[in-house]
Design a protein around this motif. Structure first.
Motif, PDB file in Angstrom:
ATOM      1  N   GLY A   8      22.480  48.318  55.877  1.00  0.00           N
ATOM      2  CA  GLY A   8      21.815  49.088  54.836  1.00  0.00           C
ATOM      3  C   GLY A   8      22.682  49.274  53.615  1.00  0.00           C
ATOM      4  N   LEU A   9      23.965  49.557  53.822  1.00  0.00           N
ATOM      5  CA  LEU A   9      24.890  49.707  52.695  1.00  0.00           C
ATOM      6  C   LEU A   9      24.987  48.422  51.884  1.00  0.00           C
ATOM      7  CD1 LEU A   9      27.826  51.792  54.226  1.00  0.00           C
ATOM      8  CD2 LEU A   9      26.363  52.449  52.308  1.00  0.00           C
ATOM      9  N   LEU A  10      25.062  47.311  52.574  1.00  0.00           N
ATOM     10  CA  LEU A  10      25.142  46.018  51.885  1.00  0.00           C
ATOM     11  C   LEU A  10      23.863  45.720  51.109  1.00  0.00           C
ATOM     12  CD1 LEU A  10      26.771  44.000  54.809  1.00  0.00           C
ATOM     13  CD2 LEU A  10      27.899  44.659  52.684  1.00  0.00           C
ATOM     14  N   LYS A  11      22.745  46.045  51.715  1.00  0.00           N
ATOM     15  CA  LYS A  11      21.447  45.720  51.108  1.00  0.00           C
ATOM     16  C   LYS A  11      21.116  46.626  49.925  1.00  0.00           C
ATOM     17  CE  LYS A  11      16.613  44.885  52.421  1.00  0.00           C
ATOM     18  NZ  LYS A  11      15.659  44.872  53.562  1.00  0.00           N
ATOM     19  N   TYR A  12      21.469  47.903  50.007  1.00  0.00           N
ATOM     20  CA  TYR A  12      20.991  48.862  49.013  1.00  0.00           C
ATOM     21  C   TYR A  12      22.062  49.338  48.027  1.00  0.00           C
ATOM     22  CZ  TYR A  12      17.100  48.942  52.294  1.00  0.00           C
ATOM     23  OH  TYR A  12      16.053  48.571  53.110  1.00  0.00           O
ATOM     24  N   SER A  13      23.336  48.959  48.243  1.00  0.00           N
ATOM     25  CA  SER A  13      24.356  49.268  47.248  1.00  0.00           C
ATOM     26  C   SER A  13      24.195  48.328  46.050  1.00  0.00           C
ATOM     27  CB  SER A  13      25.756  49.108  47.848  1.00  0.00           C
ATOM     28  OG  SER A  13      25.983  50.055  48.860  1.00  0.00           O
ATOM     29  N   ASP A  14      24.746  48.730  44.928  1.00  0.00           N
ATOM     30  CA  ASP A  14      24.614  47.924  43.707  1.00  0.00           C
ATOM     31  C   ASP A  14      25.872  47.141  43.374  1.00  0.00           C
ATOM     32  OD1 ASP A  14      21.873  48.764  42.485  1.00  0.00           O
ATOM     33  OD2 ASP A  14      22.795  50.628  43.175  1.00  0.00           O
ATOM     34  N   VAL A  15      27.010  47.574  43.893  1.00  0.00           N
ATOM     35  CA  VAL A  15      28.259  46.836  43.691  1.00  0.00           C
ATOM     36  C   VAL A  15      29.217  47.212  44.815  1.00  0.00           C
ATOM     37  CG1 VAL A  15      29.195  48.638  42.168  1.00  0.00           C
ATOM     38  CG2 VAL A  15      30.158  46.328  42.085  1.00  0.00           C
ATOM     39  N   ASN A  16      30.011  46.240  45.243  1.00  0.00           N
ATOM     40  CA  ASN A  16      31.015  46.484  46.269  1.00  0.00           C
ATOM     41  C   ASN A  16      32.409  46.327  45.678  1.00  0.00           C
ATOM     42  OD1 ASN A  16      32.840  44.800  48.564  1.00  0.00           O
ATOM     43  ND2 ASN A  16      31.945  46.725  49.231  1.00  0.00           N
ATOM     44  N   ILE A  17      33.317  47.215  46.102  1.00  0.00           N
ATOM     45  CA  ILE A  17      34.726  47.127  45.721  1.00  0.00           C
ATOM     46  C   ILE A  17      35.545  46.999  46.992  1.00  0.00           C
ATOM     47  CG2 ILE A  17      36.655  48.255  44.543  1.00  0.00           C
ATOM     48  CD1 ILE A  17      34.491  49.979  43.073  1.00  0.00           C
ATOM     49  N   ASN A  18      36.468  46.049  47.021  1.00  0.00           N
ATOM     50  CA  ASN A  18      37.373  45.908  48.158  1.00  0.00           C
ATOM     51  C   ASN A  18      38.641  45.196  47.714  1.00  0.00           C
ATOM     52  OD1 ASN A  18      37.316  42.875  48.955  1.00  0.00           O
ATOM     53  ND2 ASN A  18      35.144  43.373  48.738  1.00  0.00           N
ATOM     54  N   MET A  19      39.626  45.155  48.595  1.00  0.00           N
ATOM     55  CA  MET A  19      40.878  44.480  48.292  1.00  0.00           C
ATOM     56  C   MET A  19      40.908  43.131  49.019  1.00  0.00           C
ATOM     57  SD  MET A  19      44.071  43.361  48.738  1.00  0.00           S
ATOM     58  CE  MET A  19      44.311  43.749  50.461  1.00  0.00           C
ATOM     59  N   CYS A  20      40.306  42.125  48.407  1.00  0.00           N
ATOM     60  CA  CYS A  20      40.364  40.740  48.916  1.00  0.00           C
ATOM     61  C   CYS A  20      39.914  40.625  50.368  1.00  0.00           C
ATOM     62  CB  CYS A  20      41.771  40.164  48.766  1.00  0.00           C
ATOM     63  SG  CYS A  20      42.384  40.177  47.081  1.00  0.00           S
ATOM     64  N   SER A  21      38.873  41.349  50.726  1.00  0.00           N
ATOM     65  CA  SER A  21      38.386  41.417  52.099  1.00  0.00           C
ATOM     66  C   SER A  21      37.265  40.416  52.349  1.00  0.00           C
ATOM     67  CB  SER A  21      37.880  42.843  52.368  1.00  0.00           C
ATOM     68  OG  SER A  21      37.085  42.904  53.519  1.00  0.00           O
ATOM     69  N   THR A  22      37.042  40.116  53.643  1.00  0.00           N
ATOM     70  CA  THR A  22      35.876  39.334  54.041  1.00  0.00           C
ATOM     71  C   THR A  22      34.587  40.002  53.586  1.00  0.00           C
ATOM     72  OG1 THR A  22      37.099  38.703  56.030  1.00  0.00           O
ATOM     73  CG2 THR A  22      34.764  38.180  56.008  1.00  0.00           C
ATOM     74  N   MET A  23      34.635  41.316  53.379  1.00  0.00           N
ATOM     75  CA  MET A  23      33.460  42.047  52.921  1.00  0.00           C
ATOM     76  C   MET A  23      32.939  41.500  51.592  1.00  0.00           C
ATOM     77  SD  MET A  23      31.276  44.311  53.789  1.00  0.00           S
ATOM     78  CE  MET A  23      32.121  44.892  55.254  1.00  0.00           C
ATOM     79  N   SER A  24      33.786  40.786  50.872  1.00  0.00           N
ATOM     80  CA  SER A  24      33.327  40.115  49.650  1.00  0.00           C
ATOM     81  C   SER A  24      32.195  39.152  49.976  1.00  0.00           C
ATOM     82  CB  SER A  24      34.485  39.361  48.979  1.00  0.00           C
ATOM     83  OG  SER A  24      35.499  40.249  48.559  1.00  0.00           O
ATOM     84  N   LEU A  25      32.320  38.450  51.101  1.00  0.00           N
ATOM     85  CA  LEU A  25      31.262  37.527  51.519  1.00  0.00           C
ATOM     86  C   LEU A  25      30.041  38.286  52.016  1.00  0.00           C
ATOM     87  CD1 LEU A  25      33.252  34.748  53.459  1.00  0.00           C
ATOM     88  CD2 LEU A  25      32.605  34.788  51.050  1.00  0.00           C
ATOM     89  N   ASP A  26      30.290  39.344  52.793  1.00  0.00           N
ATOM     90  CA  ASP A  26      29.177  40.144  53.339  1.00  0.00           C
ATOM     91  C   ASP A  26      28.233  40.591  52.232  1.00  0.00           C
ATOM     92  OD1 ASP A  26      29.984  41.456  56.417  1.00  0.00           O
ATOM     93  OD2 ASP A  26      31.516  40.426  55.265  1.00  0.00           O
TER      94      ASP A  26
END
Length: 464
Positions: A351-369
């Motif tokens: 849900g967070l991935l689908k409904y968030s508008d931008v993601n911030i991370n430190m060079c994580s795999t979450m960039s792909l998610d």
């Protein structure tokens, strides 16, 4: 009778291979599926356990002899491929400057030997000696007995790296049981040490990963490497984990009328500056540099909330999501591996991935998610060798992430003005790098998410 064994190493393996469609695809194709688990039986759904055979792996305590030859193998592998930035970093991190224990002395010897003897032939010799050393270990003898009794035609290792699984692989080789493995993560080949051993077949995410595998393991037969994608993203296309925006926002206490910034943490070993970046964003919001937004922070499942207590008390404009991964036992040599996710947690993450508008991370795999949901990504990396902060800019030089940065699929920020600009631009112009995101996903994953488990089960059946 078609019989296959599946090795689930830890909680992440459980998430990827039990909570996706994978195990159910195997059950539909084989007469018997045996789970060899590094997690306790109580973790698994009772209905699933009725459909499979189950064997709980013992906690492995490595002997000094086995450790020594494993260390030789891993360091020699890194020495051979030291031109790769990530591998060089791991190689240098493993060195010891002062001898404070017997193990430090042995590490010094390992580095001295492998400075000269690090060819592929040398590496294979070290592995043979490592595997031979298991003959004196009770756990290896127990695995021989267990595998003879359960008698799988083949054994599939869902992770290629955990050293504690090496005695199980060695037992398979002695009993002539076919083995295969899945390359667990996009950074494993080009930035980590040697895998736990050589397998008969491999499944990889993409053509890029296949190319990497053949480079780092030149004795691998190309025909035995199959591109299948990765099941870790499959829950994102499974209805089981769907949630409406209204339900998600209500559960987290978010404002439906506002856009949402989602910060995803790494663990403290690699992402030490997470509190620093979280506080930056909280201040930007507080000082009206960014307006009318929800700010959600999700911590790493591998750790508790202790390093965020101070910032949690200080700022009230942050919504915290601490992953619901239950610690199933504490008497393990690697306690973090025993954390297991709940269905609700996967629903929340999706849900967070689908409904968030931008993601911030430190060079994580979450960039792909988040890219899989076609959302903008910002990678915050302020630290370098000169400014006194933890040097997280080094991760930009890792081969897997260098490709992402050069693709322009992410926005890299190293100072406040760029950080504020990137957030506001991502919120107002979310499709700006849409094409670049699609291109990097094609390179890194290579095949559609839907059908990943079917492809994997089909490949294993063909290898049997």
């Amino acid at each position: 009778m078609k019989k296959i064994g599946v090795v689930i190493a830890d909680g992440v393996g459980y998430r990827n291979f039990i909570m996706s469609e994978f195990i159910h695809e195997l059950i539909s194709k084989y007469d018997e599926v045996i789970i060899y688990s590094g997690l306790i039986e109580g973790v698994y759904d009772k209905e699933l356990l009725k459909k499979v055979s189950f064997y709980e792996l013992d906690i492995y305590k490595e002997s000094i002899v086995s450790w020594f030859f494993r260390k030789l193998k891993e360091v020699a592998h890194m020495r051979k491929h030291i031109s790769f930035f990530g591998i060089k970093t791991s190689y240098n991190n493993g060195k010891v400057s002062k001898i404070k224990s017997k193990r430090h002395f042995l590490i010094k010897i390992v580095y001295a030997i492998t400075k000269v003897f690090y060819s592929e032939a040398n590496i294979e010799f070290y592995e043979k000696r490592q595997f031979k050393s298991f003959s004196n270990e009770n756990i290896y003898k127990k695995y021989l007995t267990t595998l003879t009794k359960t008698n799988p035609e083949s054994l599939f290792f869902t992770h290629q790296r955990p050293y504690n699984l090496a005695p199980l692989l060695a037992a398979c080789k002695v009993l002539n049981i076919k083995t295969s493995s899945f390359i667990f993560s996009w950074d494993n080949l080009a930035s980590k040490g040697r895998m736990l051993g050589q397998f008969d077949g491999y499944m990889v995410w993409s053509d890029l990963m296949k190319k990497e595998l053949l480079h780092f393991y030149p004795n691998t037969i190309e025909e035995n490497v199959h591109v299948v994608g990765t099941p870790q993203f499959e829950p994102y296309v499974m209805e089981k984990y769907d949630v409406s925006k209204e339900e998600l926002f209500k559960s987290l206490g978010l404002d439906l009328s506002k856009k949402t910034i989602y910060y995803s943490c790494g663990d403290v070993s690699t992402s030490q500056l997470d509190p620093f970046y979280i506080e930056k964003v909280a201040r930007f919001i507080e000082n009206k540099k960014i307006i009318d937004v929800n700010f959600v922070v999700r911590t790493s499942p591998a750790e508790d909330e202790s390093r965020f207590i101070g910032i949690k008390k200080k700022y009230h404009n942050i919504v915290w999501n601490f992953p619901n991964w239950e610690l199933t036992r504490t008497n393990h040599t690697e306690t973090w591996s025993q954390r297991v996710p709940s269905v609700d947690d996967i629903i929340t993450l999706k849900g967070l991935l689908k409904y968030s508008d931008v993601n911030i991370n430190m060079c994580s795999t979450m960039s792909l998610d988040i890219m899989l949901f076609d959302k903008p990504v910002i990678n915050a990396v302020y630290g370098n060798k000169e400014n006194g902060l933890y040097n997280d800019q080094k991760y930009l030089n890792y081969v897997h992430f260098d490709k992402v940065v050069k693709s322009k699929a992410v926005t890299v920020v190293k100072k406040d003005s760029d950080f504020i600009k990137a957030i506001n631009n991502s919120l107002s112009n979310p499709t700006e790098f849409q094409k670049e995101r699609a291109n990097i996903l094609d390179i890194q994953i290579g095949v559609p998410l839907k059908g990943t488990s079917k492809r994997m089960a089909k490949t294993l059946l063909e290898w049997s």
